[in-house]
Design a protein around this motif. Structure first.
Motif, PDB file in Angstrom:
ATOM      1  N   ALA A  84       1.084  -1.070   0.218  1.00 34.27           N
ATOM      2  CA  ALA A  84       0.087   0.400   0.331  1.00 34.27           C
ATOM      3  C   ALA A  84       0.974   1.577  -0.265  1.00 34.27           C
ATOM      4  N   ILE A 104      -3.570   5.692   4.697  1.00 34.12           N
ATOM      5  CA  ILE A 104      -4.782   5.471   3.668  1.00 34.12           C
ATOM      6  C   ILE A 104      -6.567   5.273   4.381  1.00 34.12           C
ATOM      7  N   VAL A 126     -10.364   6.115   4.044  1.00 37.19           N
ATOM      8  CA  VAL A 126     -11.744   6.236   3.004  1.00 37.19           C
ATOM      9  C   VAL A 126     -13.325   6.071   3.446  1.00 37.19           C
ATOM     10  N   ILE A 166      -3.630  -1.850  -2.213  1.00 37.98           N
ATOM     11  CA  ILE A 166      -3.578  -0.722  -2.082  1.00 37.98           C
ATOM     12  C   ILE A 166      -3.563  -0.229  -3.211  1.00 37.98           C
ATOM     13  N   ASN A 167      -4.207   0.540  -4.570  1.00 34.74           N
ATOM     14  CA  ASN A 167      -3.668   1.740  -5.453  1.00 34.74           C
ATOM     15  C   ASN A 167      -4.173   2.958  -4.751  1.00 34.74           C
ATOM     16  N   GLU A 168      -3.882   3.953  -5.114  1.00 33.04           N
ATOM     17  CA  GLU A 168      -3.325   5.407  -4.999  1.00 33.04           C
ATOM     18  C   GLU A 168      -4.951   5.737  -6.541  1.00 33.04           C
ATOM     19  N   LYS A 169      -6.103   6.412  -6.762  1.00 31.88           N
ATOM     20  CA  LYS A 169      -6.778   6.989  -7.773  1.00 31.88           C
ATOM     21  C   LYS A 169      -6.846   8.335  -7.704  1.00 31.88           C
ATOM     22  N   TYR A 171      -9.449   4.797  -3.792  1.00 29.65           N
ATOM     23  CA  TYR A 171      -8.526   3.562  -3.561  1.00 29.65           C
ATOM     24  C   TYR A 171      -9.459   1.952  -4.150  1.00 29.65           C
ATOM     25  N   THR A 172      -7.886   1.514  -5.208  1.00 29.74           N
ATOM     26  CA  THR A 172      -8.551   0.048  -5.353  1.00 29.74           C
ATOM     27  C   THR A 172      -8.239  -0.901  -4.606  1.00 29.74           C
ATOM     28  N   LYS A 203     -13.791  -0.877  -5.034  1.00 33.48           N
ATOM     29  CA  LYS A 203     -12.858   0.483  -4.954  1.00 33.48           C
ATOM     30  C   LYS A 203     -13.262   0.996  -3.749  1.00 33.48           C
ATOM     31  N   LYS A 223     -11.847   7.958  -1.072  1.00 36.22           N
ATOM     32  CA  LYS A 223     -11.223   8.795  -0.613  1.00 36.22           C
ATOM     33  C   LYS A 223     -11.839   9.641   0.205  1.00 36.22           C
TER      34      LYS A 223
END
Length: 342
Positions: free
Chosen positions: A222, A227, A229, A261-264, A268-269, A338, A341
């Motif tokens: 991550a 993180i 959300v 965990i990928n940040e868009k 977050y995905t 997803k 945020k």
């Protein structure tokens, strides 16, 4: 289709031509007589046919069409008859409206048939799932009742098995209630700002014993820092826990389970990935159905209720998101969704 005025002109013209043709066969008829007959038939025919079509047919059909529109809008009040003024042909409108109505009703019938089939399958699945732990517990208890002098160690063993079956029954009922409450809106999703990192670390601690038993490694990949959300803490924890437990349970021994965990830009995905045997392609579109099991015998031995992924899907949807699954046999499975945020 033609409007009444045009239709009346065409019909009157045909009648006038036919009448004039008959007059031409009469010896005493001359050109003046035939001309007067043609004009008289055409004028009077046009007027009579127009009023006949307009008042006796078109306006009545147009009134019927307006009434159908009222019924569709659930307006059942009686409205005064309106004169037909430069409208599309009401017969054509009525035909279109009836075709649309029939198509709508046909769709509703198909939906009702699907719902009835779904209810039948659901009741059959519930009956089957409830029957197994009930019969198991019933068998152990009756065995003890029929053998009151049985050895204490055997009695204890049987009671433990009966208790395990009843615990499984309790889990099944609780999961059924959860699914039902989420679907009916009885359980409200309370979104608030949460930090996923400590939540996931806590989940890893909860499943540590299961992971060690199968020698499975757990890993979080991550972005650094918090993180944040918008989510319901309890429900999202339930989603991630369920996915991680499944990855441990159905993945390969000495395997690896990762939460990535990928940040868009706005979200977050979250992906839960294992390197297990994977899920055959023909099962992927059904794994979120209630009680659906890819390997029924193996799932039974692992003690699941068959409702976990169904609950996961409903909770994710309640967060205005969607869960997807990608899997390749002998390479692993990835569940992904997803979260907005904070």
């Amino acid at each position: 289709m033609l409007q009444p005025r045009y239709l009346s002109v065409v019909l009157a013209l045909v009648i006038a031509i036919v009448t004039t043709a008959f007059l031409s066969f009469i010896p005493s008829s001359d050109l003046v007589t035939m001309t007067i007959g043609f004009i008289s038939c055409f004028i009077f025919g046009s007027v009579l046919i127009y009023f006949a079509l307009d008042y006796l047919v078109f306006q009545e059909v147009n009134s019927l069409y307006d009434r159908i529109k009222q019924i569709k809008k659930k307006d059942f009040s009686v409205t005064p008859r309106k004169q037909l003024v430069e409208k599309e042909n009401p017969i054509e409108l009525l035909r279109k409206e009836l075709n649309t109505y029939v198509a709508t009703k046909e769709g509703e019938v198909q939906d009702l048939k699907k719902a009835a089939k779904y209810r039948q399958e659901f009741l059959a699945d519930v009956s089957h799932e409830l029957k197994t732990p009930i019969f198991a517990a019933q068998g152990f208890v009756h065995t003890l009742l029929d053998n009151p002098d049985e050895d204490l160690e055997i009695r204890t063993k049987f009671l433990e098995k009966a208790a395990k079956s009843l615990d499984g029954l309790d889990s099944l009922v609780q999961d059924l209630l959860t699914v039902s409450q989420i679907e009916t809106g009885a359980i409200k999703i309370e979104k608030k700002k949460i930090n996923l990192r400590p939540l996931i670390e806590e989940i890893f601690e909860q499943v540590e014993a299961k992971a060690k038993k199968r020698e499975v490694s757990l890993k979080l990949i991550a972005p650094k820092g918090e993180i944040q959300v918008k989510a319901d803490t309890q429900r999202i924890s339930q989603v991630i826990l369920n996915l991680v437990v499944n990855a441990i349970k159905y993945g390969k021994e000495k395997g690896l389970v990762q939460i990535i965990i990928n940040e868009k830009k706005k979200a977050y995905t979250i992906s839960v990935v294992d390197n297990g045997p994977g899920i055959p392609e023909e099962h992927l579109h059904r794994i979120f159905e209630r009680f659906y099991r890819v390997d029924k015998s193996r799932a039974k031995n692992s003690g699941g209720t068959g409702l976990g992924l169904s609950i996961v899907k409903h909770i994710v949807q309640a967060h205005n998101s969607k869960i997807s699954v990608q899997s390749e046999e002998n390479k692993g499975t990835r569940f992904e969704f997803k979260l907005e945020k904070a």
